[in-house]
Every structure is written in C-alpha cells, then in structure tokens.
Design a protein around this motif. Structure first.
Motif, mmCIF file in Angstrom:
data_model
loop_
_atom_site.group_PDB
_atom_site.id
_atom_site.type_symbol
_atom_site.label_atom_id
_atom_site.label_comp_id
_atom_site.label_asym_id
_atom_site.label_seq_id
_atom_site.Cartn_x
_atom_site.Cartn_y
_atom_site.Cartn_z
ATOM 1 N N ASP A 160 9.320 8.702 -5.245
ATOM 2 C CA ASP A 160 10.152 9.544 -6.111
ATOM 3 C C ASP A 160 9.507 10.896 -6.416
ATOM 4 O O ASP A 160 10.189 11.920 -6.494
ATOM 5 C CB ASP A 160 10.432 8.795 -7.415
ATOM 6 C CG ASP A 160 11.579 9.415 -8.197
ATOM 7 O OD1 ASP A 160 12.539 9.865 -7.558
ATOM 8 O OD2 ASP A 160 11.502 9.450 -9.432
ATOM 9 N N ASP A 161 8.191 10.919 -6.590
ATOM 10 C CA ASP A 161 7.506 12.164 -6.947
ATOM 11 C C ASP A 161 7.240 13.066 -5.755
ATOM 12 O O ASP A 161 6.790 14.211 -5.915
ATOM 13 C CB ASP A 161 6.168 11.844 -7.632
ATOM 14 C CG ASP A 161 6.372 11.165 -8.980
ATOM 15 O OD1 ASP A 161 7.461 11.325 -9.561
ATOM 16 O OD2 ASP A 161 5.448 10.472 -9.440
ATOM 17 N N HIS A 162 7.511 12.571 -4.567
ATOM 18 C CA HIS A 162 7.177 13.326 -3.356
ATOM 19 C C HIS A 162 8.411 13.758 -2.564
ATOM 20 O O HIS A 162 8.358 14.745 -1.837
ATOM 21 C CB HIS A 162 6.264 12.485 -2.458
ATOM 22 C CG HIS A 162 5.037 11.996 -3.153
ATOM 23 N ND1 HIS A 162 3.909 12.769 -3.320
ATOM 24 C CD2 HIS A 162 4.764 10.801 -3.767
ATOM 25 C CE1 HIS A 162 2.991 12.080 -3.978
ATOM 26 N NE2 HIS A 162 3.480 10.885 -4.261
ATOM 27 N N TYR B 192 1.643 7.929 0.414
ATOM 28 C CA TYR B 192 1.924 8.598 -0.858
ATOM 29 C C TYR B 192 1.184 7.927 -2.021
ATOM 30 O O TYR B 192 0.742 8.594 -2.964
ATOM 31 C CB TYR B 192 3.432 8.602 -1.135
ATOM 32 C CG TYR B 192 4.193 9.649 -0.356
ATOM 33 C CD1 TYR B 192 3.713 10.951 -0.254
ATOM 34 C CD2 TYR B 192 5.405 9.339 0.260
ATOM 35 C CE1 TYR B 192 4.417 11.919 0.459
ATOM 36 C CE2 TYR B 192 6.110 10.301 0.976
ATOM 37 C CZ TYR B 192 5.612 11.590 1.069
ATOM 38 O OH TYR B 192 6.311 12.547 1.763
ATOM 39 N N LYS C 75 12.495 14.621 -2.977
ATOM 40 C CA LYS C 75 13.491 14.922 -4.007
ATOM 41 C C LYS C 75 14.929 14.642 -3.570
ATOM 42 O O LYS C 75 15.831 14.598 -4.405
ATOM 43 C CB LYS C 75 13.379 16.397 -4.433
ATOM 44 C CG LYS C 75 11.994 16.765 -4.995
ATOM 45 C CD LYS C 75 11.631 15.903 -6.185
ATOM 46 C CE LYS C 75 10.245 16.251 -6.731
ATOM 47 N NZ LYS C 75 9.855 15.350 -7.845
ATOM 48 N N ASP D 43 -1.488 9.616 -4.618
ATOM 49 C CA ASP D 43 -1.416 9.526 -6.084
ATOM 50 C C ASP D 43 -2.748 9.063 -6.672
ATOM 51 O O ASP D 43 -3.180 9.557 -7.721
ATOM 52 C CB ASP D 43 -0.310 8.557 -6.510
ATOM 53 C CG ASP D 43 1.080 9.147 -6.309
ATOM 54 O OD1 ASP D 43 1.185 10.381 -6.215
ATOM 55 O OD2 ASP D 43 2.055 8.372 -6.251
ATOM 56 N N LYS E 272 8.447 3.937 -13.750
ATOM 57 C CA LYS E 272 9.606 4.185 -12.904
ATOM 58 C C LYS E 272 10.558 2.992 -12.949
ATOM 59 O O LYS E 272 10.201 1.914 -13.441
ATOM 60 C CB LYS E 272 9.161 4.415 -11.459
ATOM 61 C CG LYS E 272 8.244 5.613 -11.264
ATOM 62 C CD LYS E 272 9.011 6.910 -11.349
ATOM 63 C CE LYS E 272 8.125 8.096 -11.000
ATOM 64 N NZ LYS E 272 8.848 9.379 -11.033
ATOM 65 N N LYS F 266 3.541 4.302 -14.012
ATOM 66 C CA LYS F 266 4.322 5.535 -14.014
ATOM 67 C C LYS F 266 5.684 5.377 -14.694
ATOM 68 O O LYS F 266 6.429 6.344 -14.831
ATOM 69 C CB LYS F 266 4.501 6.028 -12.574
ATOM 70 C CG LYS F 266 3.170 6.302 -11.868
ATOM 71 C CD LYS F 266 3.350 6.673 -10.408
ATOM 72 C CE LYS F 266 3.816 8.095 -10.248
ATOM 73 N NZ LYS F 266 3.857 8.501 -8.833
#
Length: 496
Positions: A170-172, A485, A174, A489, A161, A159
């Motif tokens: 990070d994607d879940h 998480y 904010k 993904d 990152k 990804k």
C-alpha cells in the motif's frame, strides 16, 4: 443493487469469476480439463524449477530475518502480550495449514517413495523415502505460510493496515486498480487451493466409508460430504475465531495426537525413533541440494511435476489465507517468535507423524515379504493400514471423523479470511460475507469433483495437480515483490 456491487467490488469481481469458471466446468467438463492439462504442461516446462528456487529463497530469507535484529519487532505494541496461548496458537495454525493432508498421505507417500526412489542415493530406501517426504512437507511449505504471516502481521498489527494482501504494498504502489487486482488474484488463488483440499479430503472420506462399509457409495456421497462440511464450516466461521475455529482446532490436535500415539506405542517404537532422528539429520544436511535439485539430487522433470512442483503450487495457493490467518492470531508475538514457531514446531510435528506411519508401513511390507501395492491408493491407504492394528474399526471411524473435522477448520478459517478480504479488510467481517463465501466455495468444489470425474483415466488428484500449478504461478511472482517491499520497510526502521 448497483450501489452494493460497487461498494463491495472485490467481492463482486471475485465471486463473478469463480461463478463463471464453475459454470464453464459444469457445462463443458471435458473441454475444461483439456485446457487445464495443456496450460499446466506449459507452466511446468517453463516455470517448474522457478517454484523450487522460490521455495528455497523463502526459507533462507525467513531464517535471516528471524535471527537479525528485526526479529525483535513486536507485532503490536512493544508491551503487547500474545493474544493466544502457545497451545491454542499452534493448534489453530497447524489445523489451518496442514489439516487432512497428513492423513491423506500418511502411508501412501512414504511407501511410494520407498518403492520408487526419487533418485539414486547411498541412504537406505526407507530413510530416503522419509527424507523426500519430509522435504515436501517441511520447511518450504511453512516458509510460504510464514512469509505471508510476517508481512501481513507487520502491516496489520504495526502499521495498522486493513486485512488485505494489497496492504503489504500500500505504501509503495498508489494505483487502486492494481491493488484491487492483487486482492482479486489472491482471492482466486486461495479459493482454488481451498477447493482442491476439500475435493481431495472428501474423496478420501468417501474412500474410508467405502472401506468400512465394503461398498461403493459413489460420487453423490462425496458431493453430500462437501455440502455437510461447508455447512458446518459456515456455522463455525459465523461464530468467529474464539468460539468456532479455536474449538475445532484444539479438537483436531487432540484426536490427531491420540491416533499418532496409539500407532507409535503399538509399533516398533525404537525403529520409529531411530528413523525420525536419522532422517531429520539427513534432511537438514541435504536440504539445499534437494531444494535446488542439483546433480544427483535431481529426480527429473516428470517426478518433480507429479510431486514437488504440485506441492509447491499447493502450498503457494494456501499461503495467502493460511498466512493471513496466522497473522490474525499472532498479535503480541515478535517476528522471531512467529517465524521460528511457524517454521520449526509444525515441521518437527509433521516429521514425527510421517516417521511413525512410514516406518510402521515399511515394517509391515518387510513382514509380508512381497509388496502388492496395498498402499497405492491415496484415498484408501491409511484405512488399509489400520486393518493391521488392534481396534481397526475404531481407528478407521476416528480417522473419518478427523478428516471431516480437519476440513471444517480449513474451510472455516479460509471463509473467515476471505470475508476479511472482501469486507473492506475488517478484522471481524460481516456474517453475510461469511455465508456468501461458504456457498461459493461449495459450488466451486462440486465443479472440481465433476472435473476430476470427467474422464475414466483421471481423478480428482490429477485435476487438482494441473489446476494448482497454473493458478499459483502469477501469485508466485507477487511474493518476490511483497518480500522486497517488506525488506525495504525494515531498512527504513534502521535509518530512524
């Protein structure tokens, strides 16, 4: 100054907390120990068994992922080749993940388990002792490391990152404040786990030097060793992964194998191999009930607190930096290669190590007829053990050298990872960050050594046991969230 603090807020907050804790310990040592002791009892009573269930769950989860279709995912481009050879990769992950602990416990732990069986069993005391030692150093420890290596490796190499634990969520999530909080907790947990290892390792080195020189070098020598190890580790981390860390790691493995093979070939090799095979078999058969402490496999709360809860907390504390370091060096490998490599290869190596030293110690005790606690001192047991072998002085001096070298690789890899955390997730962090972390880790380690000497009836090991059980608790909950998480993904990949 304020701009610099704001720019590197994670570094500033983390260092501030560690510095404050260190000052409190320096000036209120006994009071600090009392607080830690009471807090650790609370954690043990309410969350002790949670550590066991978490460890077992991690092993199962990693095996399921490894053998699923997601195990084929490459940590990098689909055509990427592994960045490091298998030999270099194993040397670095093992040096970072276990290090001096295998010397610290090589003889003392198997003998303790033999003399104080954790529970009644149909197995012989020798096999049961080795089985429980395998359990505490085997799949579960490496599952904690492997979980972080997998999740962070996926975030880093797939990804794209930054190198931070918060990158895994990070994607879940904010909220920047929440993500910074995760990174700060990770750093604090990592530092406490690291200083625990340095405190124990330097105390064992002092014990070895005292044994070799037949003197009492005292606390000042232990602190002097901390300064030396931190300085060399700082230089190694300054040089980076390819120049400093990889060289020290390979050296460690070569010397470790040399000591292992010497003891193996000068002992009863048949008895060792038989013990290794039988214990590994029973370990696999009994792994589930041992991990869950079910029925007759439950050693009781006191035993679990002094041993298994402490070990699980220790592995959890080391999991962030070890896992991220493994992720950093695993580019080009598939998830399956990473997980099976991390779970199986180091575990089998550790099992053989304890089989060699444990079985040899059992044979010595059998030869003596009466055991008078010769191996009860965790910091001196291996040096006393070597006195019964040819070239004892050479073995003891080599062991002291190896202890120092193992600690250097643990510290330099941790300094490098901590620097990646605080330097905005850079894969090649600023050398200034590496120096800062070297200094503050040294300061915190000295504080721990003073804490361990705050009362006549406690030592560094007891101080560490209590501290780690507390500091690893919040992080243990985050592991569940992070894994959840990650699986979410992976399921998205299926839909695509």
């Amino acid at each position: 100054m304020l701009k610099h603090i704001k720019k590197h807020s994670i570094l500033s907050i983390s260092v501030g907390i560690i510095f404050t804790c260190s000052l409190i310990v320096f000036f209120a040592t006994e009071a600090s120990y009392s607080v830690i002791e009471n807090a650790s009892l609370w954690v043990r009573n309410y969350f002790g068994y949670f550590y066991l269930y978490l460890g077992f769950g991690c092993v199962l989860a990693l095996l399921l992922i490894a053998f699923s279709k997601y195990g084929k995912i490459n940590l990098g481009k689909s055509s990427s080749k592994p960045e490091y050879s298998l030999w270099s990769w194993i040397a670095m992950l093992y040096s970072a993940g276990m290090g001096s602990g295998i010397l610290l416990r090589a003889v003392q732990e198997p003998v303790f388990m033999q003399q104080h069986p954790p529970y009644a069993s149909a197995l012989s005391p020798n096999i049961l002792a080795l089985e429980f030692t395998f359990y505490q150093w085997g799949l579960t420890a490496w599952a904690f490391y492997g979980l972080f290596a997998m999740v962070v490796g996926y975030a880093l190499h797939v990804k794209k990152k930054k190198v931070r634990i918060s990158a895994t969520i990070d994607d879940h999530i904010k909220s920047d404040y929440l993500k910074k909080g995760v990174d700060v907790i990770t750093i604090i947990t990592t530092v406490f786990g690291l200083i625990a290892a340095i405190g124990l390792g330097t105390t064992q080195i002092s014990g070895g030097l005292n044994h070799i020189s037949d003197s009492d070098l005292g606390r000042a020598t232990t602190i002097g060793l901390c300064v030396f190890i931190s300085t060399v580790a700082c230089y190694s981390a300054w040089q980076g992964v390819n120049k400093g860390i990889k060289i020290f790691s390979k050296l460690n493995i070569i010397v470790t194998l040399a000591i292992l093979m010497f003891v193996f070939t000068t002992s009863d090799m048949g008895a060792i191999l038989l013990s290794f095979a039988k214990t590994t078999f029973y370990y696999i058969i009994d792994f589930a009930p041992m991990s869950l402490a079910i029925g007759s496999y439950n050693p009781g709360l006191e035993f679990l607190t002094n041993w298994t809860f402490y070990y699980w907390a220790f592995w959890l504390a080391w999991a962030p930096f070890t896992g991220i370091f493994i992720a950093r060096i695993s580019k080009g490998r598939t998830i399956r290669q990473l997980l099976l490599g991390v779970l199986i290869i180091p575990s089998l190596g550790t099992f053989f190590w304890f089989s060699v030293f444990g079985t040899s110690a059992f044979l010595l005790i059998e030869e003596w007829g009466v055991y008078s606690n010769q191996f009860s001192n965790v910091f001196a047991s291996i040096f006393i053990f070597f006195e019964h072998y040819p070239y004892a002085t050479v073995l003891n001096i080599t062991s002291v050298f190896l202890l120092i070298s193992f600690l250097i690789t643990s510290v330099d890899s941790a300094v490098f990872v901590l620097s990646m955390f605080t330097d905005k997730g850079s894969k090649n962090p600023s050398k200034t960050h590496r120096v800062i972390w070297s200094v503050f880790i040294l300061l915190a380690t000295i504080a721990l050594i003073l804490l361990g000497n705050s009362k006549a009836n406690i030592n560094v090991l007891e101080a560490v046991q209590r501290l780690l059980i507390i500091t690893s608790l919040p992080f243990s909950f985050f592991i569940i969230i992070m894994l959840g998480y990650f699986i979410k993904d992976l399921r998205k990949i299926k839909k695509k």
